[in-house]
Design a protein around this motif. Sequence first.
Motif, mmCIF file in Angstrom:
data_model
loop_
_atom_site.group_PDB
_atom_site.id
_atom_site.type_symbol
_atom_site.label_atom_id
_atom_site.label_comp_id
_atom_site.label_asym_id
_atom_site.label_seq_id
_atom_site.Cartn_x
_atom_site.Cartn_y
_atom_site.Cartn_z
ATOM 1 N N ASP A 290 0.106 -3.104 -2.209
ATOM 2 C CA ASP A 290 1.386 -2.405 -2.366
ATOM 3 C C ASP A 290 1.344 -1.048 -1.677
ATOM 4 O OD1 ASP A 290 2.408 -4.526 -3.760
ATOM 5 O OD2 ASP A 290 1.904 -3.691 -5.743
ATOM 6 N N THR A 291 0.232 -0.364 -1.852
ATOM 7 C CA THR A 291 0.086 0.936 -1.191
ATOM 8 C C THR A 291 0.118 0.780 0.324
ATOM 9 O OG1 THR A 291 -1.250 1.706 -3.048
ATOM 10 C CG2 THR A 291 -1.376 2.980 -1.024
ATOM 11 N N THR A 292 -0.571 -0.317 0.823
ATOM 12 C CA THR A 292 -0.583 -0.547 2.270
ATOM 13 C C THR A 292 0.816 -0.894 2.779
ATOM 14 O OG1 THR A 292 -2.846 -1.348 2.069
ATOM 15 C CG2 THR A 292 -1.679 -1.874 4.100
ATOM 16 N N ARG A 293 1.560 -1.659 1.979
ATOM 17 C CA ARG A 293 2.920 -2.028 2.388
ATOM 18 C C ARG A 293 3.785 -0.770 2.514
ATOM 19 N NH1 ARG A 293 3.485 -5.454 -1.001
ATOM 20 N NH2 ARG A 293 3.125 -7.346 0.222
ATOM 21 N N ARG A 294 3.631 0.122 1.552
ATOM 22 C CA ARG A 294 4.402 1.371 1.636
ATOM 23 C C ARG A 294 3.965 2.186 2.855
ATOM 24 N NH1 ARG A 294 3.762 1.078 -4.013
ATOM 25 N NH2 ARG A 294 1.907 2.414 -3.950
ATOM 26 N N ALA A 295 2.664 2.104 3.182
ATOM 27 C CA ALA A 295 2.187 2.814 4.371
ATOM 28 C C ALA A 295 2.772 2.214 5.636
ATOM 29 C CB ALA A 295 0.659 2.783 4.415
ATOM 30 N N GLU A 297 5.683 0.614 5.878
ATOM 31 C CA GLU A 297 7.086 1.046 5.946
ATOM 32 C C GLU A 297 7.196 2.489 6.434
ATOM 33 O OE1 GLU A 297 8.511 0.376 2.061
ATOM 34 O OE2 GLU A 297 8.555 -1.826 2.223
ATOM 35 N N LYS A 298 6.290 3.333 5.944
ATOM 36 C CA LYS A 298 6.309 4.727 6.378
ATOM 37 C C LYS A 298 5.976 4.836 7.862
ATOM 38 C CE LYS A 298 4.255 9.227 5.427
ATOM 39 N NZ LYS A 298 3.259 9.959 4.631
#
Length: 740
Positions: A290-295, A297-298
């Motif tokens: 999840d953290t990587t997915r947000r990264a 997207e960022k």
Amino acid sequence: MSAVFGKLQGRTLELGDGLNILQAPNESGKSTWCAFLLAMLYGINSRERERAGFIPDKTRYAPWSGAAMSGRLDCQTDGQELTITRSTRRQTTPLGDFQAVYAGTGDSVPDLTGPTCGESLLGVSREVFERSAFIRQAGLPLSQDAGLERRIASLISSGEEDTSYSEAAEILKKQLNRRRHNKTGQLPALEGELQETERQLTESGRLAEQLQEARSQTEALTARETALAAELTQHDRWEFQQRRQALESAESDARQAEQRAADLRRRVEEERIPENDTIGRLRGAIVNLDTTRRAVEKARAERDDALKALLRAEAAVNESPFAGQTAESARRDVSQPPASVRWNIWPGVLSMLLGFPFSFAVFYGIAVTTHSQLLSALVLAVLLLLFAGLAVLLCRRAIRDARDAALRKRFGTSDSDAIAALADTYVKLLEARDAAQAEADRRSAAADTLYNNLTANEQALLLEVRRFAPAAFDLSAADQLLRSCAVRRKELTEAEAAARQARMRADLLSQQTPAQKQGGEILEPPARSRDAVETDLARVRAALAAAQSQADQVTGQLRAIGDPVVLESSAALLRKEIAGLEAEYAALQLAREALDDANTTLQSRFSPALGRRTAEIFQELTGGRYTGVVLDRSLRLSAEPAGDTLYRDAALLSAGTADQLYLAARLAICDLVLPREKQVPLILDDALANFDDARCAAALRWLRREAERRQILLFTCHSREADFFAGDEGVSIQQLTDAV
């Protein structure tokens, strides 16, 4: 005589018979000479110690040079001349080495030693000499002394000098104080001991009664303790039965908990549920995804922003007048403005066409008017030059205006600095475009890398979860399945913990419950609670311990006090000893009263004679101002003025008159106490310092008469004594200085 004594360093002093006036200023050694004479006669007491307000002679008169104390005295007694020397062999006993020889022979004087020298030569002890013939200004008042008392007693009684009232009174006082002095002494001690013995007898009887009472109380408390212990035993049996029942219940609960834990363990193994560590790791990986997915997207958002910035940079470059050029060509266009431009040539041509005819017209006009060819030629040349210069100027101006118009058309301004600024801005825009391009490329690469990592990790995680959960096709389903597995593992852990606790409780109860055969008897619960029984038992045991402790203490006190028979015997002996000491005390008091009566008698016989002789001398010293003197038992003086019957105490007189009264008393004591056959010399150290001239003269006349039968040394700091005896060959006058 010569001395190494105090400040006297090898000084000598020669004296004559009769009256010797020794005059010297203050701090020149007068008192030191007096102390030296006393030390040569009687020695120095080496046992004296320095204390507050007192410096012993061995310290006060230690030689200033650091040399050993020594001295020599040449004198005459009983028609024989003697040489007395004292020296210091050991520092702790100054003037301790004594020698007395006959002058001119070197033969030692028999029976003359250091301790007995002064008393042998003068016939009186040191104490008597100091309180009679040795007169200091600071020592004029009279004081009692045992030696002086013995001398007075010998003169007015038996002639023996071994009796002193103060010594005998002191001995009797010590004996009386030894037996009783306020609350100290033998009698108070024995009375206190008798009182303590009687108190111990009384205490012994009281303690015997307390011991009997403590023993009776101990027996009653022991019976009560036995009954309470039996009741407590009944509680123990009842509680044992309850513990056995609790143990059986705990065993059943432990077996049930263990069975449930085993069932859960089997189901977990059958369903291949992973361990908690694996579950935690996989759930953590999902969180990381999840953290990587947000990264991702960022990163994509940052890539889009970089592309937008690149478009803005390219638009700014295209809007510049230098668009399409490189940075070098833009800078070159600024440094080299356009050379070929279309400019207006007609203003210069017109100025030439109009100027030449005008110049020639002026030339002809001047020539016709002045008839001077030179002047007209000069005017023509000047006008032609002016119009030629004007034509060149107009051409240059037309060329410059054409160039400025071309620059304004391209750059919007003809100012070279502004155009250079536009070129610099264009170069910066090119650099910004290149940087935006690089940033857009970097952001795009980062976004692609993160997306690829996210896709790879997600697929790997789903593959691992499907090993034990085939239904996990996406991350949300995988997370839900992992949560379910964690719940199953938690149930198993709690069941195993409950089984262990139940087993531990059963084992603990088994250890606390001793093995015992159980009969079929069913016990009834006790009537009272265990706390009530234990409270009563503790109270009874505390009371029993206190009673036993009291009995032991009383027994110990009785043993410490001792046998009453022995105490009675000791009390009888003490009463007998007290009676004997009280009889001795009464006898000593009677002896002291008799001694006081005898001393009063001696004083009454001596004091009138001393008072009469003192009055005679005092009357002569004061020129008849005072006619009577009386002394009390403590040698306290009072004087009677002429024509007045009221005696005045010496303390009420002036300082000079008091010194005269004390001097008269000392001289009277010399007449009455000193042996006449020894002709004891008188030594006066500034004794006349407080006398006025008239009374000083009276005292000097008295001393002059007294010097006819004894040697007198008068040390003085005044010159009036020497002036008084000026021309009197019978008086020896010496000036003492440091140079002598």
